[in-house]
Design a protein around this motif. Structure first.
Motif, short mmCIF file in Angstrom:
data_model
loop_
_atom_site.label_atom_id
_atom_site.label_comp_id
_atom_site.label_asym_id
_atom_site.label_seq_id
_atom_site.Cartn_x
_atom_site.Cartn_y
_atom_site.Cartn_z
N SER A 1 44.86 42.71 33.09
CA SER A 1 44.09 43.84 33.11
C SER A 1 42.60 43.23 33.04
CB SER A 1 44.28 45.04 32.71
OG SER A 1 43.65 46.04 32.72
N PHE A 2 41.76 42.98 33.87
CA PHE A 2 40.33 42.55 33.84
C PHE A 2 39.31 43.44 34.17
CE2 PHE A 2 43.75 39.40 33.95
CZ PHE A 2 43.57 38.60 32.55
N GLU A 3 38.50 43.81 33.80
CA GLU A 3 36.99 44.28 34.16
C GLU A 3 36.23 43.43 34.69
OE1 GLU A 3 34.13 48.01 33.25
OE2 GLU A 3 35.51 47.32 31.67
N LEU A 4 36.20 43.77 36.06
CA LEU A 4 34.97 42.83 36.84
C LEU A 4 33.65 43.34 36.63
CD1 LEU A 4 36.93 42.30 39.87
CD2 LEU A 4 37.05 40.78 37.64
N LYS A 5 32.49 42.56 36.93
CA LYS A 5 31.19 43.22 37.15
C LYS A 5 30.95 44.56 38.06
CE LYS A 5 28.92 38.78 36.09
NZ LYS A 5 27.99 37.81 36.59
N SER A 6 32.00 44.52 38.94
CA SER A 6 31.63 45.60 39.74
C SER A 6 32.32 46.85 39.13
CB SER A 6 32.58 45.35 41.14
OG SER A 6 33.94 45.14 41.08
N ILE B 1 39.23 47.23 37.95
CA ILE B 1 40.18 46.59 37.33
C ILE B 1 40.82 45.70 38.14
CG2 ILE B 1 41.96 47.05 35.39
CD1 ILE B 1 39.15 47.85 34.61
N SER B 2 40.88 44.38 37.74
CA SER B 2 41.51 43.35 38.64
C SER B 2 42.84 43.09 37.70
CB SER B 2 41.00 41.98 38.66
OG SER B 2 41.50 41.10 39.44
N PRO B 3 44.06 42.73 38.60
CA PRO B 3 45.19 42.41 37.85
C PRO B 3 45.13 40.88 37.48
CG PRO B 3 45.46 42.71 40.35
CD PRO B 3 44.20 43.00 39.98
N TYR B 4 44.16 40.11 38.01
CA TYR B 4 44.33 38.62 37.88
C TYR B 4 42.67 38.30 37.43
CZ TYR B 4 42.22 37.88 42.50
OH TYR B 4 41.46 37.80 43.55
N PHE B 5 42.58 36.90 36.78
CA PHE B 5 41.36 36.56 36.73
C PHE B 5 41.24 35.09 36.80
CE2 PHE B 5 37.74 35.26 33.68
CZ PHE B 5 36.80 35.90 34.50
N PHE B 6 40.33 34.44 37.43
CA PHE B 6 40.22 33.04 37.55
C PHE B 6 39.02 32.55 36.72
CE2 PHE B 6 38.81 29.06 39.65
CZ PHE B 6 39.87 28.57 39.87
N ASN B 7 38.98 31.61 35.92
CA ASN B 7 37.89 31.18 35.22
C ASN B 7 37.70 29.61 35.19
OD1 ASN B 7 36.01 30.71 33.41
ND2 ASN B 7 37.15 31.31 31.53
N ALA B 8 36.97 29.14 36.16
CA ALA B 8 36.83 27.84 36.31
C ALA B 8 35.90 26.92 35.28
CB ALA B 8 35.82 27.40 37.82
#
Length: 237
Positions: free
Chosen positions: A28-33, A36-43
């Motif tokens: 569970s990740f809060e985006l800038k928008s 609440i996203s169920p996934y997150f990609f951190n390059a």
């Protein structure tokens, strides 16, 4: 990840590397928008040799696949916007030169400085001169598109010709509605950029690819949450 067989092998390998390396995570990740996203990609986590090799290989093979298709993109320079784009573009140039030295052995890279240097060689750009050259931008993701527009402005100011953008992941996610109503159809940031500039915006993986690659190989609950998020926020383009 047996179900990832539906993906091209290099896409499946990249997806596995991203998950194994903790670059693509689920929860569970809060985006800038505010979503609440169920996934997150951190390059930014592609900082080990094996992971950098994985992402540069995936970028390179995406470009090779595109250039073997009916809609090839000809480019002279890969441009990495500061800061995350710098290692991505430079390592991809190296990988393309390794995979196809006849075509890409003289391929160049360039990147920008956040602030212009007022001594030495000066200027905003490091690497190959951009004037009169076909430039493809390499970066991690497109969120609102602001950073990519800044890069396009810098490249054009130097006389370069932007021919496309390549990112790692296309979230396929619609932009927030101006009135805050997320039920309204809205385009994605990538879709808006395609319409605005008229050039292709490519990605190694889309959200559809991620879901397809996880089915049968990951937690059924993770897949369900990704599918629900896609249904709620998928862009109209």
């Amino acid at each position: 990840m047996s179900s990832a067989n539906t993906l091209a092998p290099f896409k499946a390998e990249f997806l596995k590397s991203a998950i194994d390396g903790g670059v693509l995570t689920f929860g569970s990740f809060e985006l800038k928008s505010g979503r609440i996203s169920p996934y997150f990609f951190n390059a930014g986590l592609f900082y080990t040799a094996d992971l950098l090799r994985a992402i540069s290989t995936a970028y390179a093979k995406t470009l090779i696949e595109t250039n073997n298709s009916a809609s090839p993109i000809e480019f002279d320079i890969l441009f990495g916007p500061a800061y995350k784009g710098i290692p991505l573009a430079t390592s991809t140039v190296d990988k393309l030169g390794e995979l196809d030295p006849a075509k890409y052995g003289q391929l160049c890279y360039a990147f920008d400085r956040k602030e212009a240097k007022d001594h030495g060689e000066g200027g905003n750009i490091v690497g190959a001169p951009l004037k009169g050259k076909r430039v493809l931008i390499v970066d991690d993701v497109v969120t609102a598109g602001t950073a990519k527009r800044e890069a396009i402005t810098k490249i054009r100011k130097e006389g370069g010709i932007v021919v496309g953008i390549l990112v790692a992941v296309d979230r396929m996610e619609k932009l927030p509605s101006p009135d805050g109503d997320d039920s309204k159809p809205m385009p994605s940031a990538i879709g808006e950029m395609r319409k605005e500039f008229g050039f292709p915006v490519l990605s190694i993986l889309t959200l559809d690819d991620i879901i397809g690659g996880l089915v049968g190989a990951n937690s059924a609950e993770d897949v369900k949450r990704l599918e629900e998020y896609r249904a709620k926020y998928k862009a109209s383009d």
